[in-house]
Each structure stands twice: as structure tokens, then as C-alpha cells.
Design an enzyme around this catalytic site. Structure first.
Site, PDB file in Angstrom:
ATOM      1  N   ASP A  29       0.840  -1.198   0.000  1.00  0.00           N
ATOM      2  CA  ASP A  29       0.000   0.000   0.000  1.00  0.00           C
ATOM      3  C   ASP A  29       0.879   1.253   0.000  1.00  0.00           C
ATOM      4  O   ASP A  29       1.887   1.333   0.704  1.00  0.00           O
ATOM      5  CB  ASP A  29      -0.909  -0.001   1.241  1.00  0.00           C
ATOM      6  CG  ASP A  29      -2.072   0.957   1.095  1.00  0.00           C
ATOM      7  OD1 ASP A  29      -3.219   0.490   0.985  1.00  0.00           O
ATOM      8  OD2 ASP A  29      -1.834   2.191   1.096  1.00  0.00           O
ATOM      9  N   ILE A  30       0.465   2.236  -0.794  1.00  0.00           N
ATOM     10  CA  ILE A  30       1.241   3.474  -0.936  1.00  0.00           C
ATOM     11  C   ILE A  30       1.207   4.313   0.345  1.00  0.00           C
ATOM     12  O   ILE A  30       2.096   5.142   0.574  1.00  0.00           O
ATOM     13  CB  ILE A  30       0.707   4.278  -2.150  1.00  0.00           C
ATOM     14  CG1 ILE A  30       1.766   5.202  -2.714  1.00  0.00           C
ATOM     15  CG2 ILE A  30      -0.579   5.024  -1.817  1.00  0.00           C
ATOM     16  CD1 ILE A  30       1.409   5.767  -4.091  1.00  0.00           C
ATOM     17  N   ASN A  70     -12.827  -3.341   2.799  1.00  0.00           N
ATOM     18  CA  ASN A  70     -13.747  -2.208   2.906  1.00  0.00           C
ATOM     19  C   ASN A  70     -14.737  -2.264   1.749  1.00  0.00           C
ATOM     20  O   ASN A  70     -14.344  -2.420   0.590  1.00  0.00           O
ATOM     21  CB  ASN A  70     -12.965  -0.895   2.882  1.00  0.00           C
ATOM     22  CG  ASN A  70     -12.127  -0.693   4.132  1.00  0.00           C
ATOM     23  OD1 ASN A  70     -12.539  -1.071   5.221  1.00  0.00           O
ATOM     24  ND2 ASN A  70     -10.952  -0.099   3.983  1.00  0.00           N
ATOM     25  N   GLY A 104     -15.444   3.220   4.102  1.00  0.00           N
ATOM     26  CA  GLY A 104     -14.216   3.896   3.704  1.00  0.00           C
ATOM     27  C   GLY A 104     -13.568   3.340   2.454  1.00  0.00           C
ATOM     28  O   GLY A 104     -12.374   3.552   2.230  1.00  0.00           O
ATOM     29  N   GLN A 105     -14.347   2.622   1.630  1.00  0.00           N
ATOM     30  CA  GLN A 105     -13.768   2.133   0.371  1.00  0.00           C
ATOM     31  C   GLN A 105     -13.521   3.314  -0.559  1.00  0.00           C
ATOM     32  O   GLN A 105     -14.448   4.061  -0.879  1.00  0.00           O
ATOM     33  CB  GLN A 105     -14.712   1.128  -0.310  1.00  0.00           C
ATOM     34  CG  GLN A 105     -14.089   0.540  -1.588  1.00  0.00           C
ATOM     35  CD  GLN A 105     -14.993  -0.469  -2.297  1.00  0.00           C
ATOM     36  OE1 GLN A 105     -16.145  -0.667  -1.920  1.00  0.00           O
ATOM     37  NE2 GLN A 105     -14.464  -1.075  -3.348  1.00  0.00           N
ATOM     38  N   HIS A 153     -10.401  -5.286  -3.184  1.00  0.00           N
ATOM     39  CA  HIS A 153      -9.042  -5.539  -2.696  1.00  0.00           C
ATOM     40  C   HIS A 153      -9.093  -6.007  -1.252  1.00  0.00           C
ATOM     41  O   HIS A 153      -9.926  -5.562  -0.463  1.00  0.00           O
ATOM     42  CB  HIS A 153      -8.154  -4.294  -2.824  1.00  0.00           C
ATOM     43  CG  HIS A 153      -8.769  -3.039  -2.293  1.00  0.00           C
ATOM     44  ND1 HIS A 153      -9.709  -2.310  -2.998  1.00  0.00           N
ATOM     45  CD2 HIS A 153      -8.596  -2.386  -1.118  1.00  0.00           C
ATOM     46  CE1 HIS A 153     -10.081  -1.261  -2.282  1.00  0.00           C
ATOM     47  NE2 HIS A 153      -9.425  -1.287  -1.130  1.00  0.00           N
ATOM     48  N   HIS A 172      -7.064  -6.017   2.149  1.00  0.00           N
ATOM     49  CA  HIS A 172      -5.947  -5.436   2.897  1.00  0.00           C
ATOM     50  C   HIS A 172      -5.373  -6.519   3.818  1.00  0.00           C
ATOM     51  O   HIS A 172      -6.130  -7.165   4.559  1.00  0.00           O
ATOM     52  CB  HIS A 172      -6.415  -4.299   3.814  1.00  0.00           C
ATOM     53  CG  HIS A 172      -6.903  -3.067   3.130  1.00  0.00           C
ATOM     54  ND1 HIS A 172      -6.122  -1.946   2.989  1.00  0.00           N
ATOM     55  CD2 HIS A 172      -8.101  -2.760   2.573  1.00  0.00           C
ATOM     56  CE1 HIS A 172      -6.826  -0.989   2.381  1.00  0.00           C
ATOM     57  NE2 HIS A 172      -8.036  -1.455   2.117  1.00  0.00           N
TER      58      HIS A 172
END
Ligand code: 5GP
Ligand code: ZN
Length: 114
Positions: free
Chosen positions: A30-31, A87, A93-94, A100, A102
């Protein structure tokens, strides 16, 4: 999906730091990591969210969880524990509308999540 950032990452148009790849899935860091280990596991095909799943996607989604589990072991998280989050929708909070998983680990997690 032309405007989907994760489709662009999946086809190599946008770079990422890969953690795992096979013909059906891609995992990358994740960035904006929320834990010492924060990896996203995505299908290479565009599925907007869990809401869009049907019977035909069951094997693929199971595969994403297997990839996440294997990455957890690979990154030394299996013993202490880790969190898997999907999410789904705005209230959760998507922010990226390509499903995806997490994988978060390397610190103690609170419950309930914020
Ligand atoms: P969501 O909020 O939709 O559950 O999670 C989306 C995640 O994607 C966020 O944690 C965000 O930091 C990550 N993200 C968004 N854009 C990029 C990107 O271009 N590259 C990477 N590696 N992660 C991204
Ligand atoms: Zn997509």
C-alpha cells in the site's frame, strides 16, 4: 475499466511494489501503509466491490484470501496475528472501487476499528 487505478496497476500502466503475482491476482504494498506490513491483494479482473460478487467469483475470492494468508506467513505475521480487511462501500471507507483485500500486520490492532 479505463479509469480504475488498480486495473492500471494490474496491467503495469502504473508501477507498484509487488509482493506476489500470478495469472489471476496481484499483491502490492500500500502506498500509504497503516501498519508495518500493509499489502493489498487484488484480482486482475475488475470487480468493483464485494457487492458485485456472484457464485462465479467464489474461487477467485478464495484465492485472494489464500494469497493474503501466504503473504502473512512470508512476512512473519502468522504467529502474532494480522488483520484482513475488505472495505465495502462509502461508509466503510472504500476509496478504490476495485475489490481488494488489505493485509495489515506488524503491530497490535485495536477493536472496534475506526
Ligand atoms: P480502500 O480505502 O479502498 O479500502 O483502500 C484503498 C487503498 O489503496 C488505500 O489504503 C490506499 O492507500 C491504497 N492506494 C490508493 N492508490 C494507490 C496506488 O496508486 N498505489 C498503491 N500502492 N496503493 C494505493
Ligand atoms: Zn479495476
Amino acid at each position: 475499466m479505463e479509469d480504475c487505478i488498480f486495473c492500471k496497476i494490474a496491467d503495469g500502466a502504473i508501477p507498484c511494489k509487488k509482493a506476489y503475482e500470478d495469472s489471476d491476482s496481484l499483491a502490492f504494498f500500500d502506498i500509504n501503509p497503516q501498519a508495518p506490513v500493509h499489502i493489498l491483494v487484488i484480482p486482475k479482473i475488475h470487480i468493483p466491490s464485494l457487492n458485485a460478487l456472484d457464485e462465479g467469483n467464489i474461487k477467485l475470492v478464495s484465492h485472494l484470501l489464500m494469497v493474503a494468508k501466504d503473504l502473512a506467513r512470508e512476512h512473519g505475521l502468522s504467529k502474532n496475528g494480522y488483520r484482513i480487511v475488505v472495505n465495502t462501500g462509502d461508509a466503510a471507507g472504500q476509496t478504490v472501487h476495485h475489490i481488494h483485500v488489505h493485509l495489515l500486520g506488524g503491530r497490535n490492532m485495536g477493536w472496534p476499528p475506526g
